[in-house]
Design an enzyme around this catalytic site. Structure first.
Site, PDB file in Angstrom:
ATOM      1  CG  HIS A 251      -3.233   3.263   1.894  1.00  0.00           C
ATOM      2  ND1 HIS A 251      -3.638   2.886   0.638  1.00  0.00           N
ATOM      3  CD2 HIS A 251      -3.415   2.176   2.696  1.00  0.00           C
ATOM      4  CE1 HIS A 251      -4.034   1.634   0.667  1.00  0.00           C
ATOM      5  NE2 HIS A 251      -3.909   1.178   1.903  1.00  0.00           N
TER       6      HIS A 251
ATOM      7  CB  CYS B 179      -0.939  -0.011   1.198  1.00  0.00           C
ATOM      8  SG  CYS B 179      -2.035  -1.436   1.189  1.00  0.00           S
TER       9      CYS B 179
ATOM     10  CG  ASN C  48      -6.597  -1.126   0.984  1.00  0.00           C
ATOM     11  OD1 ASN C  48      -5.859  -0.701   0.096  1.00  0.00           O
ATOM     12  ND2 ASN C  48      -6.148  -1.549   2.140  1.00  0.00           N
TER      13      ASN C  48
HETATM   14  N1  ACO Z   1     -18.846  -8.995   8.483  1.00  0.00           N
HETATM   15  C1  ACO Z   1     -19.375  -9.290   9.675  1.00  0.00           C
HETATM   16  N2  ACO Z   1     -18.632  -9.653  10.735  1.00  0.00           N
HETATM   17  C2  ACO Z   1     -17.290  -9.698  10.564  1.00  0.00           C
HETATM   18  C3  ACO Z   1     -16.673  -9.415   9.324  1.00  0.00           C
HETATM   19  C4  ACO Z   1     -17.510  -9.056   8.262  1.00  0.00           C
HETATM   20  N3  ACO Z   1     -17.039  -8.736   7.051  1.00  0.00           N
HETATM   21  N4  ACO Z   1     -15.342  -9.534   9.464  1.00  0.00           N
HETATM   22  C5  ACO Z   1     -15.119  -9.901  10.729  1.00  0.00           C
HETATM   23  N5  ACO Z   1     -16.294 -10.008  11.397  1.00  0.00           N
HETATM   24  C6  ACO Z   1     -16.530 -10.379  12.777  1.00  0.00           C
HETATM   25  C7  ACO Z   1     -15.392 -11.179  13.362  1.00  0.00           C
HETATM   26  O1  ACO Z   1     -15.531 -12.550  13.006  1.00  0.00           O
HETATM   27  C8  ACO Z   1     -15.590 -10.946  14.834  1.00  0.00           C
HETATM   28  O2  ACO Z   1     -16.625 -11.774  15.295  1.00  0.00           O
HETATM   29  P1  ACO Z   1     -16.481 -12.523  16.704  1.00  0.00           P
HETATM   30  O3  ACO Z   1     -16.393 -11.424  17.715  1.00  0.00           O
HETATM   31  O4  ACO Z   1     -17.743 -13.326  16.763  1.00  0.00           O
HETATM   32  O5  ACO Z   1     -15.238 -13.335  16.596  1.00  0.00           O
HETATM   33  C9  ACO Z   1     -16.095  -9.509  14.896  1.00  0.00           C
HETATM   34  O6  ACO Z   1     -16.581  -9.204  13.573  1.00  0.00           O
HETATM   35  C10 ACO Z   1     -15.009  -8.524  15.260  1.00  0.00           C
HETATM   36  O7  ACO Z   1     -13.876  -8.806  14.448  1.00  0.00           O
HETATM   37  P2  ACO Z   1     -12.580  -7.980  14.581  1.00  0.00           P
HETATM   38  O8  ACO Z   1     -11.547  -8.517  13.637  1.00  0.00           O
HETATM   39  O9  ACO Z   1     -12.236  -7.849  16.026  1.00  0.00           O
HETATM   40  O10 ACO Z   1     -13.100  -6.584  14.040  1.00  0.00           O
HETATM   41  P3  ACO Z   1     -12.424  -5.195  14.151  1.00  0.00           P
HETATM   42  O11 ACO Z   1     -13.273  -4.284  14.924  1.00  0.00           O
HETATM   43  O12 ACO Z   1     -10.966  -5.295  14.519  1.00  0.00           O
HETATM   44  O13 ACO Z   1     -12.484  -4.726  12.646  1.00  0.00           O
HETATM   45  C11 ACO Z   1     -11.076  -4.512  10.719  1.00  0.00           C
HETATM   46  C12 ACO Z   1     -11.826  -5.464  11.642  1.00  0.00           C
HETATM   47  C13 ACO Z   1     -12.086  -3.605  10.045  1.00  0.00           C
HETATM   48  C14 ACO Z   1     -10.356  -5.312   9.668  1.00  0.00           C
HETATM   49  C15 ACO Z   1     -10.104  -3.703  11.594  1.00  0.00           C
HETATM   50  O14 ACO Z   1      -9.276  -4.536  12.331  1.00  0.00           O
HETATM   51  C16 ACO Z   1      -9.286  -2.778  10.787  1.00  0.00           C
HETATM   52  O15 ACO Z   1      -9.760  -1.760  10.330  1.00  0.00           O
HETATM   53  N6  ACO Z   1      -7.984  -3.071  10.635  1.00  0.00           N
HETATM   54  C17 ACO Z   1      -7.128  -2.294   9.792  1.00  0.00           C
HETATM   55  C18 ACO Z   1      -6.721  -3.158   8.747  1.00  0.00           C
HETATM   56  C19 ACO Z   1      -6.986  -2.683   7.379  1.00  0.00           C
HETATM   57  O16 ACO Z   1      -7.715  -1.776   7.067  1.00  0.00           O
HETATM   58  N7  ACO Z   1      -6.301  -3.375   6.523  1.00  0.00           N
HETATM   59  C20 ACO Z   1      -6.314  -3.109   5.154  1.00  0.00           C
HETATM   60  C21 ACO Z   1      -5.032  -3.574   4.589  1.00  0.00           C
HETATM   61  S1  ACO Z   1      -3.695  -2.842   5.382  1.00  0.00           S
HETATM   62  C22 ACO Z   1      -3.508  -1.332   4.847  1.00  0.00           C
HETATM   63  O17 ACO Z   1      -3.942  -0.997   3.795  1.00  0.00           O
HETATM   64  C23 ACO Z   1      -2.825  -0.399   5.712  1.00  0.00           C
END
Ligand code: ACO
Length: 326
Positions: A253, A116, A283
């Site tokens: 980004h 990225c 993304n």
């Molecule tokens: N739909 C519904 N539920 C979901 C989904 C989905 N698409 N994905 C995950 N869940 C569920 C999980 O299974 C979990 O359920 P559980 O509690 O029963 O186990 C619950 O939602 C919470 O999951 P988390 O992974 O804890 O969710 P979080 O609040 O951390 O959000 C996210 C996840 C959005 C990916 C977050 O961690 C984030 O924004 N991370 C940054 C990473 C990112 O944006 N990466 C992109 C690539 S890297 C870059 O470009 C910099």
């Protein structure tokens, strides 16, 4: 003191025709629009057709960049492509698009793999070539078909990514060596390989002989992202004696609206100065910044003379920033 600056003389972007909405995804995996919108800010993303390749997206964005620059491909002295989804493992996809664009044989072309952060890395390399006098005019193009390395059964990742391309044409111009100059004023790139396992494809040529699918530790990425993105912006501003209030725009980004807002707040920028396209692009990795820039320039939102910071963070981890006067 007089110096050589790389001015952005052209911009371009391209998106595949097919749009995948959150409701479409809800038909494929156990998710819903509300979860995706509130956690990521993404509403829809573009997805390449089966036979539509990264080189096709890059070619179209590059053509638009050459057109807005008002130059022909034969005037290019370097072609730099950032991608993690090349058409082939080798040769570089940049060589393929250079030939297709009509770039003169013998002109250097190479790919950069910085995930990225690809645009900030590619811009840095092209700017360095121009400032060293190795090129007068350079194409920086960033293109991704992340849909091809997405596990469409994994709801943790498949809702996040999209396909697209963005490009800029740089040309050498004389500057005064101050922040009032037009062009690339400062760039800085970083990497921390101790974070390798937190965001990666679970395969590769040397390890599994497959491309693998994207996997990430979302929470770790989130924690690291805000600080590293802020560092990318702060360092290039301090290199030029520029303060956040001097900026017209921040183009971070486009990974996630919560990361984007967090960085804007950390830098003390009002919301209206922070460019957001993640809602309709998802993304798009390396492509996200030049795609956003080109869309904003086409819409007349970002104009000649505006002071802009680009900052990015991604797999590696890599991160960095660039301060540019358009
Ligand atoms: N739909 C519904 N539920 C979901 C989904 C989905 N698409 N994905 C995950 N869940 C569920 C999980 O299974 C979990 O359920 P559980 O509690 O029963 O186990 C619950 O939602 C919470 O999951 P988390 O992974 O804890 O969710 P979080 O609040 O951390 O959000 C996210 C996840 C959005 C990916 C977050 O961690 C984030 O924004 N991370 C940054 C990473 C990112 O944006 N990466 C992109 C690539 S890297 C870059 O470009 C910099």
């Amino acid at each position: 003191m007089k110096c050589i600056r790389s001015e952005i003389i052209g911009h371009g972007h391209f998106l595949p025709e097919k749009v995948l909405t959150n409701d479409d995804l809800a038909q494929m995996v156990d998710t819903n629009d509300e979860w995706i919108s509130t956690r990521t800010g993404i509403k829809s993303r573009h997805v390449a057709a089966e036979k539509e390749y990264t080189s096709d997206l890059a070619f179209n964005a590059a053509q638009m960049a050459l057109k807005t620059a008002g130059i022909s491909a034969a005037e290019l002295d370097a072609v730099v492509l950032a991608t993690v989804t090349p058409d082939n493992t080798t040769p570089a996809t940049s060589a393929k698009i250079a030939a297709r664009l009509g770039v003169k044989a013998g002109t250097p072309a190479f790919d950069i793999s910085a995930a990225c952060s690809g645009f900030v890395y590619a811009l840095t390399m092209a700017d360095n070539m121009i400032r060293l006098g190795q090129a007068k005019t350079a194409l920086v193009v960033c293109a991704e078909t992340l849909s091809k390395i997405t596990d469409w059964t994994d709801r943790n990742t498949c809702v996040l990514f999209g396909d697209g391309a963005g490009a800029v044409v740089l040309r050498a111009a004389e500057g005064e060596g101050t922040a009032a100059d037009t062009g690339v004023l400062a760039t800085k790139v970083y990497a921390d390989g101790s974070q390798f396992d937190n965001l990666l494809t679970n395969g590769g040529v040397s390890t599994t002989q497959t491309a693998g699918h994207i996997w990430m530790n979302g929470k770790e990425v989130f924690k690291y992202a805000i600080n590293s993105l802020a560092q990318g912006a702060e360092d290039v501003m301090s290199m030029c004696g520029v303060k956040a209030e001097d900026l017209d725009w921040l183009i971070p980004h486009q990974a996630n609206i919560r990361i984007i807002s967090g960085v804007g707040q950390k830098l003390g920028l009002p919301e209206e100065k922070v460019v957001v396209t993640v809602d309709h692009h998802g993304n798009t990795s390396a492509a996200s910044i030049p795609l956003a820039l080109s869309e904003c320039m086409e819409a007349g939102k970002i104009k000649k003379g505006d002071l802009v910071v680009f900052n990015a963070m991604g797999a590696g981890f890599t991160w960095g920033g660039a301060l540019v006067r358009i």
